[in-house]
Design an enzyme around this catalytic site. Sequence first.
Site, PDB file in Angstrom:
ATOM      1  N   SER A 194       0.744  -1.243   0.007  1.00 44.74           N
ATOM      2  CA  SER A 194       0.024   0.047   0.042  1.00 44.74           C
ATOM      3  C   SER A 194       0.892   1.308  -0.041  1.00 44.74           C
ATOM      4  CB  SER A 194      -0.899  -0.100   1.174  1.00 44.74           C
ATOM      5  OG  SER A 194      -1.545   1.304   1.421  1.00 44.74           O
ATOM      6  N   TYR A 224      -3.034  -1.594  10.280  1.00 43.68           N
ATOM      7  CA  TYR A 224      -2.787  -2.000   8.894  1.00 43.68           C
ATOM      8  C   TYR A 224      -1.451  -1.493   8.117  1.00 43.68           C
ATOM      9  CZ  TYR A 224      -4.311  -1.848   3.823  1.00 43.68           C
ATOM     10  OH  TYR A 224      -4.364  -1.976   2.541  1.00 43.68           O
TER      11      TYR A 224
END
Length: 240
Positions: A135, A148
């Site tokens: 990400s 996360y």
Amino acid sequence: MDVNGKTVLLTGGSAGIGREIARQLKAKGAKVVLTGRDPARLEAMGAEGFETMAADLSSAAGVDALVAAVGDRQIDILINNAGLGVPHDVRNLAPDPDAADGCLYANLSAPIRLITALLPRLRARPRAAIVNVTSGLAIAPNTASSVYCASKAGLRSYTMALRAQLAGEPILVVEALPPVVDTQMTADRATSKMPPEECARQIIAAIEGDRPEANVGMVKLLRAVYSLSPALARSVMRRF
């Protein structure tokens, strides 16, 4: 790498970015075996002609069950796309530590365990690839999704180390860094989102172009800002 004729194991392939990766790879002539957790979504992908496997990768037992289900078939490309998001903000109510553990396992430990298990058969192929989907948050974290972000940063670090370890072997190691993409995970986000079809296209283009990184969409700008001033990049991302 030419994906035509390659056998691909794609985790998290029944929805979102993974579903579009599966469709586009199939259109290019690849045989895609995809995993997911939702029976209805897996059935829908099966109806499109994909081989599907139910897999919950939030535990070691789930990863080992997937490896057993794969059996001894050849794998040319492993794409670790499955992931979990979990809110974790100590400014609010006490976060759920069990949810944090599941997120960390699915996003970091599961790809490592799966790569370790499947690396011998990838090494047996004339040309192979490992693709880890991290990400833009692996570069600079936001505030509310701390666990996360940590899991994706960990996978980014592991991917870079793995690439160095496999240098000289015919295995392409790709890190894909998406921006905010329009998926179920981001349904509550009001910000601009990239269509999953375009995100998938850019990831596949990196595989076909033998590129070690797919900095997708706005992540290219984030990388540029980070190269000039890591502190500025972190300050910007903390607002999201």
